[in-house]
Write a protein that holds these residues in place. Structure first.
Motif, PDB file in Angstrom:
ATOM      1  N   HIS A  17      68.422  59.570  52.685  1.00 22.08           N
ATOM      2  CA  HIS A  17      67.643  58.346  52.484  1.00 22.08           C
ATOM      3  C   HIS A  17      68.462  57.136  52.903  1.00 22.08           C
ATOM      4  CE1 HIS A  17      66.347  54.841  49.967  1.00 22.08           C
ATOM      5  NE2 HIS A  17      65.247  55.141  50.617  1.00 22.08           N
ATOM      6  N   ASN A  18      67.878  56.297  53.760  1.00 28.12           N
ATOM      7  CA  ASN A  18      68.502  55.042  54.188  1.00 28.12           C
ATOM      8  C   ASN A  18      69.911  55.261  54.722  1.00 28.12           C
ATOM      9  OD1 ASN A  18      68.320  52.203  54.547  1.00 28.12           O
ATOM     10  ND2 ASN A  18      69.600  51.882  52.750  1.00 28.12           N
ATOM     11  N   ASP A  19      70.070  56.282  55.542  1.00 29.07           N
ATOM     12  CA  ASP A  19      71.359  56.579  56.163  1.00 29.07           C
ATOM     13  C   ASP A  19      71.663  55.491  57.188  1.00 29.07           C
ATOM     14  OD1 ASP A  19      73.514  57.606  57.584  1.00 29.07           O
ATOM     15  OD2 ASP A  19      72.706  59.634  57.700  1.00 29.07           O
ATOM     16  N   LEU A  20      72.817  54.853  57.042  1.00 31.31           N
ATOM     17  CA  LEU A  20      73.222  53.761  57.931  1.00 31.31           C
ATOM     18  C   LEU A  20      74.492  54.100  58.696  1.00 31.31           C
ATOM     19  CD1 LEU A  20      72.654  50.726  55.501  1.00 31.31           C
ATOM     20  CD2 LEU A  20      71.022  51.812  57.063  1.00 31.31           C
ATOM     21  N   GLY A  21      74.815  55.389  58.780  1.00 32.98           N
ATOM     22  CA  GLY A  21      76.065  55.797  59.412  1.00 32.98           C
ATOM     23  C   GLY A  21      76.191  55.382  60.868  1.00 32.98           C
ATOM     24  N   HIS A  22      75.060  55.147  61.543  1.00 30.12           N
ATOM     25  CA  HIS A  22      75.069  54.755  62.948  1.00 30.12           C
ATOM     26  C   HIS A  22      75.228  53.251  63.145  1.00 30.12           C
ATOM     27  CE1 HIS A  22      71.085  54.900  61.163  1.00 30.12           C
ATOM     28  NE2 HIS A  22      70.739  53.900  61.952  1.00 30.12           N
ATOM     29  N   LEU A  23      75.189  52.490  62.048  1.00 30.07           N
ATOM     30  CA  LEU A  23      75.246  51.028  62.141  1.00 30.07           C
ATOM     31  C   LEU A  23      76.571  50.501  61.612  1.00 30.07           C
ATOM     32  CD1 LEU A  23      71.693  50.074  60.799  1.00 30.07           C
ATOM     33  CD2 LEU A  23      72.421  50.254  63.192  1.00 30.07           C
ATOM     34  N   PRO A  24      77.307  49.730  62.436  1.00 30.40           N
ATOM     35  CA  PRO A  24      78.483  49.053  61.888  1.00 30.40           C
ATOM     36  C   PRO A  24      78.052  48.047  60.826  1.00 30.40           C
ATOM     37  CG  PRO A  24      78.001  48.256  64.101  1.00 30.40           C
ATOM     38  CD  PRO A  24      77.084  49.409  63.860  1.00 30.40           C
ATOM     39  N   VAL A  25      78.986  47.646  59.999  1.00 22.72           N
ATOM     40  CA  VAL A  25      78.667  46.800  58.848  1.00 22.72           C
ATOM     41  C   VAL A  25      77.895  45.546  59.254  1.00 22.72           C
ATOM     42  CG1 VAL A  25      79.664  45.398  56.999  1.00 22.72           C
ATOM     43  CG2 VAL A  25      80.588  47.659  57.463  1.00 22.72           C
ATOM     44  N   GLU A  26      78.240  44.943  60.388  1.00 20.77           N
ATOM     45  CA  GLU A  26      77.587  43.688  60.781  1.00 20.77           C
ATOM     46  C   GLU A  26      76.130  43.889  61.209  1.00 20.77           C
ATOM     47  OE1 GLU A  26      79.799  45.171  64.484  1.00 20.77           O
ATOM     48  OE2 GLU A  26      80.163  45.039  62.314  1.00 20.77           O
ATOM     49  N   LEU A  27      75.702  45.135  61.382  1.00 19.89           N
ATOM     50  CA  LEU A  27      74.311  45.407  61.751  1.00 19.89           C
ATOM     51  C   LEU A  27      73.484  45.928  60.574  1.00 19.89           C
ATOM     52  CD1 LEU A  27      74.522  47.039  65.305  1.00 19.89           C
ATOM     53  CD2 LEU A  27      74.134  44.650  64.683  1.00 19.89           C
ATOM     54  N   ARG A  28      74.025  45.918  59.395  1.00 22.64           N
ATOM     55  CA  ARG A  28      73.302  46.432  58.224  1.00 22.64           C
ATOM     56  C   ARG A  28      72.565  45.289  57.530  1.00 22.64           C
ATOM     57  NH1 ARG A  28      77.710  50.975  56.027  1.00 22.64           N
ATOM     58  NH2 ARG A  28      77.831  52.044  58.055  1.00 22.64           N
ATOM     59  N   THR A  29      71.269  45.181  57.837  1.00 23.59           N
ATOM     60  CA  THR A  29      70.452  44.082  57.326  1.00 23.59           C
ATOM     61  C   THR A  29      69.164  44.616  56.717  1.00 23.59           C
ATOM     62  OG1 THR A  29      69.269  43.814  59.427  1.00 23.59           O
ATOM     63  CG2 THR A  29      71.304  42.551  59.154  1.00 23.59           C
ATOM     64  N   GLY A  30      68.519  43.756  55.939  1.00 12.98           N
ATOM     65  CA  GLY A  30      67.161  44.072  55.466  1.00 12.98           C
ATOM     66  C   GLY A  30      67.045  44.525  54.039  1.00 12.98           C
ATOM     67  N   LEU A  31      68.171  44.756  53.364  1.00 14.11           N
ATOM     68  CA  LEU A  31      68.096  45.154  51.967  1.00 14.11           C
ATOM     69  C   LEU A  31      68.053  43.916  51.073  1.00 14.11           C
ATOM     70  CD1 LEU A  31      70.582  48.159  51.921  1.00 14.11           C
ATOM     71  CD2 LEU A  31      68.095  48.255  51.688  1.00 14.11           C
ATOM     72  N   PRO A  32      67.441  44.029  49.880  1.00 14.66           N
ATOM     73  CA  PRO A  32      67.294  42.847  49.023  1.00 14.66           C
ATOM     74  C   PRO A  32      68.602  42.371  48.404  1.00 14.66           C
ATOM     75  CG  PRO A  32      66.434  44.800  47.931  1.00 14.66           C
ATOM     76  CD  PRO A  32      66.733  45.202  49.347  1.00 14.66           C
ATOM     77  N   ILE A  33      69.621  43.234  48.422  1.00 15.45           N
ATOM     78  CA  ILE A  33      70.928  42.818  47.894  1.00 15.45           C
ATOM     79  C   ILE A  33      71.987  43.173  48.927  1.00 15.45           C
ATOM     80  CG2 ILE A  33      70.317  43.055  45.473  1.00 15.45           C
ATOM     81  CD1 ILE A  33      71.724  45.751  45.475  1.00 15.45           C
ATOM     82  N   GLU A  34      73.098  42.463  48.889  1.00 15.28           N
ATOM     83  CA  GLU A  34      74.198  42.765  49.798  1.00 15.28           C
ATOM     84  C   GLU A  34      74.811  44.110  49.449  1.00 15.28           C
ATOM     85  OE1 GLU A  34      75.309  41.112  52.457  1.00 15.28           O
ATOM     86  OE2 GLU A  34      73.607  39.748  52.229  1.00 15.28           O
ATOM     87  N   GLN A  35      75.187  44.869  50.463  1.00 12.32           N
ATOM     88  CA  GLN A  35      75.824  46.154  50.240  1.00 12.32           C
ATOM     89  C   GLN A  35      77.307  45.951  49.926  1.00 12.32           C
ATOM     90  OE1 GLN A  35      74.030  49.389  50.334  1.00 12.32           O
ATOM     91  NE2 GLN A  35      72.795  47.643  49.788  1.00 12.32           N
ATOM     92  N   PRO A  36      77.872  46.785  49.050  1.00 12.74           N
ATOM     93  CA  PRO A  36      79.283  46.624  48.659  1.00 12.74           C
ATOM     94  C   PRO A  36      80.236  47.253  49.653  1.00 12.74           C
ATOM     95  CG  PRO A  36      78.297  48.425  47.444  1.00 12.74           C
ATOM     96  CD  PRO A  36      77.200  47.847  48.291  1.00 12.74           C
ATOM     97  N   TYR A  37      79.884  47.253  50.925  1.00 11.90           N
ATOM     98  CA  TYR A  37      80.787  47.845  51.938  1.00 11.90           C
ATOM     99  C   TYR A  37      80.610  47.122  53.262  1.00 11.90           C
ATOM    100  CZ  TYR A  37      76.392  50.342  52.744  1.00 11.90           C
ATOM    101  OH  TYR A  37      75.075  50.663  52.927  1.00 11.90           O
TER     102      TYR A  37
END
Length: 200
Positions: free
Chosen positions: A180-200
């Motif tokens: 679910h919501n696997d973001l392994g292909h996205l570097p941190v600067e491309l991780r957008t769209g969640l209602p809260i900031e990710q802790p990584y």
């Protein structure tokens, strides 16, 4: 026989912070779509569908440009929608969300998602790998359906832009949420769209 659904939320929309209902992808959204296409390049997809909204259509176009054997078809069953309305067992804290939602919008969303589940959450006769490029609430409803959870439980299930969710639909056993919501292909600067900031 295995039927896999690859559920993808569209890339980041241009000027999304201004609350526009639809529009083209931002430059970051285009990069997200390209990165996800590279991630999925080795999957033997059977078919692909996308929401007709511009942000999803553009995501599909960018992805399939890098996956030449695959052509994505628009489907109104993947449109952004409100999958269900408030229920007596829903926590009161979710109630404000429905303040501006009309009964007609809820009824249309419920009908749409019932048809979408009938269309894709069914066992296949042979091995299938289906790509669905859609929206946050639609993916949340598929995840809720996988667990057989209460209707309101789609709320609070969130996907980042071009996050990847994979569900395996089985014939004699319940469906399985593989990722679910696997973001392994996205570097941190491309991780957008969640209602809260990710802790990584």
């Amino acid at each position: 026989m295995s039927h896999f659904l690859y559920l993808v939320r569209h890339g980041e929309q241009q000027d999304a912070e201004y609350g526009l209902p639809d529009g083209p992808l931002s430059e970051r959204g285009k990069r997200q779509a390209r990165a996800l296409a590279e991630r999925l390049g080795g999957v033997p997809f059977t078919a692909a569908w996308h929401s007709p909204l511009e942000r999803a259509s553009e995501t599909a176009r960018i992805m399939t440009e890098r996956m030449p054997a695959l052509e994505s078809q628009p489907s109104t069953l993947l449109m952004d929608c409100i999958p269900s309305g408030p229920t007596p067992d829903m926590p009161h804290s979710f109630q404000p969300f429905f303040g501006s939602v009309t009964p007609a919008e809820i009824e249309a969303g419920e009908a749409q998602m019932a048809d979408a589940i009938d269309e894709w959450m069914t066992p296949a006769r042979g091995d299938r790998h289906d790509l669905l490029i859609t929206h946050n609430f639609v993916i949340a409803w598929f995840v809720r359906e996988t667990f057989g959870a209460a209707p309101w439980r789609w709320m609070g299930v969130n996907q980042a832009n071009c996050g990847l969710t994979i569900i395996r639909v089985r014939s004699s056993k319940p469906s399985v949420l593989i990722t679910h919501n696997d973001l392994g292909h996205l570097p941190v600067e491309l991780r957008t769209g969640l209602p809260i900031e990710q802790p990584y």
